[in-house]
Every structure is written in C-alpha cells, then in structure tokens.
Design a protein around this motif. Structure first.
Motif, PDB file in Angstrom:
ATOM      1  N   SER A  87     -19.120  -4.679 -11.584  1.00  0.00           N
ATOM      2  CA  SER A  87     -18.524  -5.588 -10.601  1.00  0.00           C
ATOM      3  C   SER A  87     -17.329  -6.309 -11.194  1.00  0.00           C
ATOM      4  CB  SER A  87     -19.548  -6.631 -10.147  1.00  0.00           C
ATOM      5  OG  SER A  87     -20.657  -5.995  -9.576  1.00  0.00           O
ATOM      6  N   PRO A  88     -16.196  -6.325 -10.478  1.00  0.00           N
ATOM      7  CA  PRO A  88     -15.014  -7.006 -10.997  1.00  0.00           C
ATOM      8  C   PRO A  88     -15.110  -8.512 -10.837  1.00  0.00           C
ATOM      9  CG  PRO A  88     -14.561  -6.157  -8.818  1.00  0.00           C
ATOM     10  CD  PRO A  88     -15.946  -5.688  -9.181  1.00  0.00           C
ATOM     11  N   LEU A  89     -14.231  -9.204 -11.537  1.00  0.00           N
ATOM     12  CA  LEU A  89     -14.019 -10.628 -11.319  1.00  0.00           C
ATOM     13  C   LEU A  89     -13.181 -10.769 -10.056  1.00  0.00           C
ATOM     14  CD1 LEU A  89     -13.037 -11.441 -14.996  1.00  0.00           C
ATOM     15  CD2 LEU A  89     -15.205 -12.044 -13.889  1.00  0.00           C
ATOM     16  N   GLU A  90     -12.967 -12.003  -9.609  1.00  0.00           N
ATOM     17  CA  GLU A  90     -12.097 -12.193  -8.445  1.00  0.00           C
ATOM     18  C   GLU A  90     -10.713 -11.678  -8.774  1.00  0.00           C
ATOM     19  OE1 GLU A  90     -12.107 -15.836  -6.275  1.00  0.00           O
ATOM     20  OE2 GLU A  90     -14.142 -16.298  -6.928  1.00  0.00           O
ATOM     21  N   GLY A  91     -10.038 -11.179  -7.775  1.00  0.00           N
ATOM     22  CA  GLY A  91      -8.680 -10.687  -7.982  1.00  0.00           C
ATOM     23  C   GLY A  91      -8.390  -9.373  -7.313  1.00  0.00           C
ATOM     24  N   PRO A  92      -9.124  -8.327  -7.373  1.00  0.00           N
ATOM     25  CA  PRO A  92     -10.183  -8.022  -8.346  1.00  0.00           C
ATOM     26  C   PRO A  92      -9.569  -7.668  -9.700  1.00  0.00           C
ATOM     27  CG  PRO A  92      -9.863  -6.133  -6.934  1.00  0.00           C
ATOM     28  CD  PRO A  92      -8.914  -7.204  -6.457  1.00  0.00           C
ATOM     29  N   SER A  93     -10.288  -8.049 -10.758  1.00  0.00           N
ATOM     30  CA  SER A  93      -9.782  -7.795 -12.102  1.00  0.00           C
ATOM     31  C   SER A  93     -10.933  -7.696 -13.087  1.00  0.00           C
ATOM     32  CB  SER A  93      -8.834  -8.911 -12.526  1.00  0.00           C
ATOM     33  OG  SER A  93      -9.535 -10.136 -12.608  1.00  0.00           O
ATOM     34  N   PHE A  94     -10.601  -7.220 -14.271  1.00  0.00           N
ATOM     35  CA  PHE A  94     -11.513  -7.177 -15.404  1.00  0.00           C
ATOM     36  C   PHE A  94     -10.789  -7.796 -16.595  1.00  0.00           C
ATOM     37  CE2 PHE A  94     -13.215  -3.915 -12.697  1.00  0.00           C
ATOM     38  CZ  PHE A  94     -14.581  -3.929 -12.925  1.00  0.00           C
ATOM     39  N   VAL A  95     -11.549  -8.369 -17.529  1.00  0.00           N
ATOM     40  CA  VAL A  95     -10.978  -8.833 -18.783  1.00  0.00           C
ATOM     41  C   VAL A  95     -11.248  -7.731 -19.799  1.00  0.00           C
ATOM     42  CG1 VAL A  95     -11.081 -10.545 -20.618  1.00  0.00           C
ATOM     43  CG2 VAL A  95     -11.271 -11.258 -18.225  1.00  0.00           C
ATOM     44  N   CYS A  96     -10.174  -7.244 -20.412  1.00  0.00           N
ATOM     45  CA  CYS A  96     -10.291  -6.121 -21.338  1.00  0.00           C
ATOM     46  C   CYS A  96      -9.836  -6.514 -22.732  1.00  0.00           C
ATOM     47  CB  CYS A  96      -9.458  -4.935 -20.851  1.00  0.00           C
ATOM     48  SG  CYS A  96      -9.977  -4.314 -19.238  1.00  0.00           S
ATOM     49  N   ARG A  97     -10.617  -6.122 -23.707  1.00  0.00           N
ATOM     50  CA  ARG A  97     -10.279  -6.293 -25.118  1.00  0.00           C
ATOM     51  C   ARG A  97      -9.669  -4.972 -25.577  1.00  0.00           C
ATOM     52  NH1 ARG A  97     -14.371  -6.071 -29.931  1.00  0.00           N
ATOM     53  NH2 ARG A  97     -13.061  -6.768 -31.648  1.00  0.00           N
ATOM     54  N   VAL A  98      -8.453  -5.019 -26.073  1.00  0.00           N
ATOM     55  CA  VAL A  98      -7.739  -3.837 -26.540  1.00  0.00           C
ATOM     56  C   VAL A  98      -7.602  -3.970 -28.045  1.00  0.00           C
ATOM     57  CG1 VAL A  98      -5.663  -2.437 -26.252  1.00  0.00           C
ATOM     58  CG2 VAL A  98      -6.453  -3.884 -24.365  1.00  0.00           C
ATOM     59  N   LEU A  99      -8.008  -2.937 -28.809  1.00  0.00           N
ATOM     60  CA  LEU A  99      -8.005  -3.073 -30.253  1.00  0.00           C
ATOM     61  C   LEU A  99      -7.718  -1.752 -30.945  1.00  0.00           C
ATOM     62  CD1 LEU A  99     -10.996  -1.924 -31.484  1.00  0.00           C
ATOM     63  CD2 LEU A  99     -11.715  -3.837 -30.094  1.00  0.00           C
ATOM     64  N   THR A 100      -7.309  -1.866 -32.184  1.00  0.00           N
ATOM     65  CA  THR A 100      -7.163  -0.711 -33.062  1.00  0.00           C
ATOM     66  C   THR A 100      -7.505  -1.155 -34.478  1.00  0.00           C
ATOM     67  OG1 THR A 100      -5.726   1.108 -33.698  1.00  0.00           O
ATOM     68  CG2 THR A 100      -4.679  -1.036 -33.525  1.00  0.00           C
ATOM     69  N   PRO A 101      -8.159  -0.379 -35.290  1.00  0.00           N
ATOM     70  CA  PRO A 101      -8.790   0.882 -34.944  1.00  0.00           C
ATOM     71  C   PRO A 101     -10.054   0.645 -34.139  1.00  0.00           C
ATOM     72  CG  PRO A 101      -9.325   0.342 -37.202  1.00  0.00           C
ATOM     73  CD  PRO A 101      -8.385  -0.732 -36.699  1.00  0.00           C
ATOM     74  N   ALA A 108      -5.708  -5.112 -35.220  1.00  0.00           N
ATOM     75  CA  ALA A 108      -5.008  -5.798 -34.132  1.00  0.00           C
ATOM     76  C   ALA A 108      -5.878  -5.774 -32.897  1.00  0.00           C
ATOM     77  CB  ALA A 108      -3.672  -5.119 -33.854  1.00  0.00           C
ATOM     78  N   GLU A 109      -5.909  -6.858 -32.170  1.00  0.00           N
ATOM     79  CA  GLU A 109      -6.649  -6.912 -30.911  1.00  0.00           C
ATOM     80  C   GLU A 109      -6.046  -7.952 -29.994  1.00  0.00           C
ATOM     81  OE1 GLU A 109     -10.702  -8.671 -30.786  1.00  0.00           O
ATOM     82  OE2 GLU A 109     -10.441  -8.857 -32.945  1.00  0.00           O
ATOM     83  N   ARG A 110      -6.158  -7.690 -28.705  1.00  0.00           N
ATOM     84  CA  ARG A 110      -5.671  -8.609 -27.669  1.00  0.00           C
ATOM     85  C   ARG A 110      -6.630  -8.538 -26.510  1.00  0.00           C
ATOM     86  NH1 ARG A 110       0.054  -9.270 -26.789  1.00  0.00           N
ATOM     87  NH2 ARG A 110      -0.685 -10.804 -25.317  1.00  0.00           N
ATOM     88  N   SER A 111      -6.778  -9.629 -25.796  1.00  0.00           N
ATOM     89  CA  SER A 111      -7.513  -9.652 -24.540  1.00  0.00           C
ATOM     90  C   SER A 111      -6.512  -9.806 -23.411  1.00  0.00           C
ATOM     91  CB  SER A 111      -8.508 -10.804 -24.503  1.00  0.00           C
ATOM     92  OG  SER A 111      -9.568 -10.556 -25.392  1.00  0.00           O
ATOM     93  N   VAL A 112      -6.676  -8.985 -22.365  1.00  0.00           N
ATOM     94  CA  VAL A 112      -5.776  -9.027 -21.218  1.00  0.00           C
ATOM     95  C   VAL A 112      -6.590  -8.968 -19.939  1.00  0.00           C
ATOM     96  CG1 VAL A 112      -3.783  -7.999 -22.392  1.00  0.00           C
ATOM     97  CG2 VAL A 112      -5.432  -6.516 -21.253  1.00  0.00           C
ATOM     98  N   THR A 113      -6.062  -9.568 -18.895  1.00  0.00           N
ATOM     99  CA  THR A 113      -6.662  -9.455 -17.578  1.00  0.00           C
ATOM    100  C   THR A 113      -6.004  -8.271 -16.891  1.00  0.00           C
ATOM    101  OG1 THR A 113      -7.066 -11.826 -17.451  1.00  0.00           O
ATOM    102  CG2 THR A 113      -7.038 -10.606 -15.365  1.00  0.00           C
ATOM    103  N   VAL A 114      -6.828  -7.322 -16.466  1.00  0.00           N
ATOM    104  CA  VAL A 114      -6.352  -6.094 -15.846  1.00  0.00           C
ATOM    105  C   VAL A 114      -6.714  -6.122 -14.365  1.00  0.00           C
ATOM    106  CG1 VAL A 114      -6.564  -3.581 -15.817  1.00  0.00           C
ATOM    107  CG2 VAL A 114      -6.582  -4.809 -17.995  1.00  0.00           C
ATOM    108  N   VAL A 115      -5.701  -6.128 -13.524  1.00  0.00           N
ATOM    109  CA  VAL A 115      -5.912  -6.067 -12.072  1.00  0.00           C
ATOM    110  C   VAL A 115      -6.231  -4.632 -11.706  1.00  0.00           C
ATOM    111  CG1 VAL A 115      -4.806  -6.396  -9.824  1.00  0.00           C
ATOM    112  CG2 VAL A 115      -4.371  -8.011 -11.677  1.00  0.00           C
TER     113      VAL A 115
END
Length: 133
Positions: A87-101, A108-115
């Motif tokens: 189930s998505p958050l309102e928006g609809p969106s998800f919070v995604c953690r993007v990382l390597t390796p 490196a890692e970042r959190s972004v809200t993905v619509v």
C-alpha cells in the motif's frame, strides 16, 4: 453458414474485452514509477558498473526491493513495479532507500519520495544522485 459468421465475430469480441493489448487500462493493481540516477565520486567522476539497490516502503512498512547496475558512466535506471499488496503513502508515493553497494556497508545512500501511478506506460520519474566518498 451461421457457424462461419459466429467464428468471424469471436476475435472482435475477444479483442474488445482485452484492454492489456491496447495498453489503455491496467487492472492489475500495480503502481509504477521510474527511478533514474547517477553514482559519482566526491570529485565528480562516475563510478562505473556498480550495483544499485532500492528498497521502498509505503503505508504498511513492508519493504519491496529492486536492484540494477549502473552503466560505464555511472548512470542507472530501474522500473519500479509495486504489487498491489504494498500500500502506498498518500500521494500516492513510496519512500525509497537507494544505496550502493547492495551488500556490505553502503558507501552511498539516499532516501527519496517516489511518486507512483497506475499507468505503466506513463511512469512518474524520480531522480537521485549517489555520491561515493
């Protein structure tokens, strides 16, 4: 002769009811997005061919994960196909953690809200930059 007429109409009836062939309606319950980005070093040079992981959560906090490889120029793109059980958050969106390796400690890692959207042919695009020290 009546049998022949019926057979001629069957393909038309089947095609009219099959929206997946036309791509106009998606009743799968999936939500879609595209995540694009780059992996660079602090000095701006690209990090080539590195694996990138994406872990997304919505309203239920159950994660869904994806991986992709960056190109020789450090660019990456991943199609996010979110099953209906997430189930998505309102928006609809998800919070995604993007990382390597993907394995081990992330450099490196970042959190972004993905619509996200329900049309797989018109995916909303979110961009992110990962900077490796």
């Amino acid at each position: 002769m009546p049998m022949r007429r019926t057979l001629r109409h069957i393909p038309l009836v089947l095609l009219a009811g099959c929206t997946s062939l036309t791509g106009t309606t998606d009743n799968s319950g999936f939500l879609y997005a595209t995540l694009r980005g780059t992996v660079t070093r602090a000095n701006g040079t690209p990090v080539p061919n590195v694996e990138v992981g994406v872990s997304c959560v919505g309203a239920s906090n159950d994660p869904v994960g994806f991986t992709t490889d960056a190109t020789a120029t450090g660019a990456f793109e991943v199609a996010l196909n979110m099953p209906s059980i997430f189930s998505p958050l309102e928006g609809p969106s998800f919070v995604c953690r993007v990382l390597t390796p993907v394995t081990g400690l992330p450099l490196a890692e970042r959190s972004v809200t993905v619509v996200v959207g329900s049309n797989r042919n018109a995916r909303p695009v979110t961009t992110v930059s990962l900077v490796v020290p």
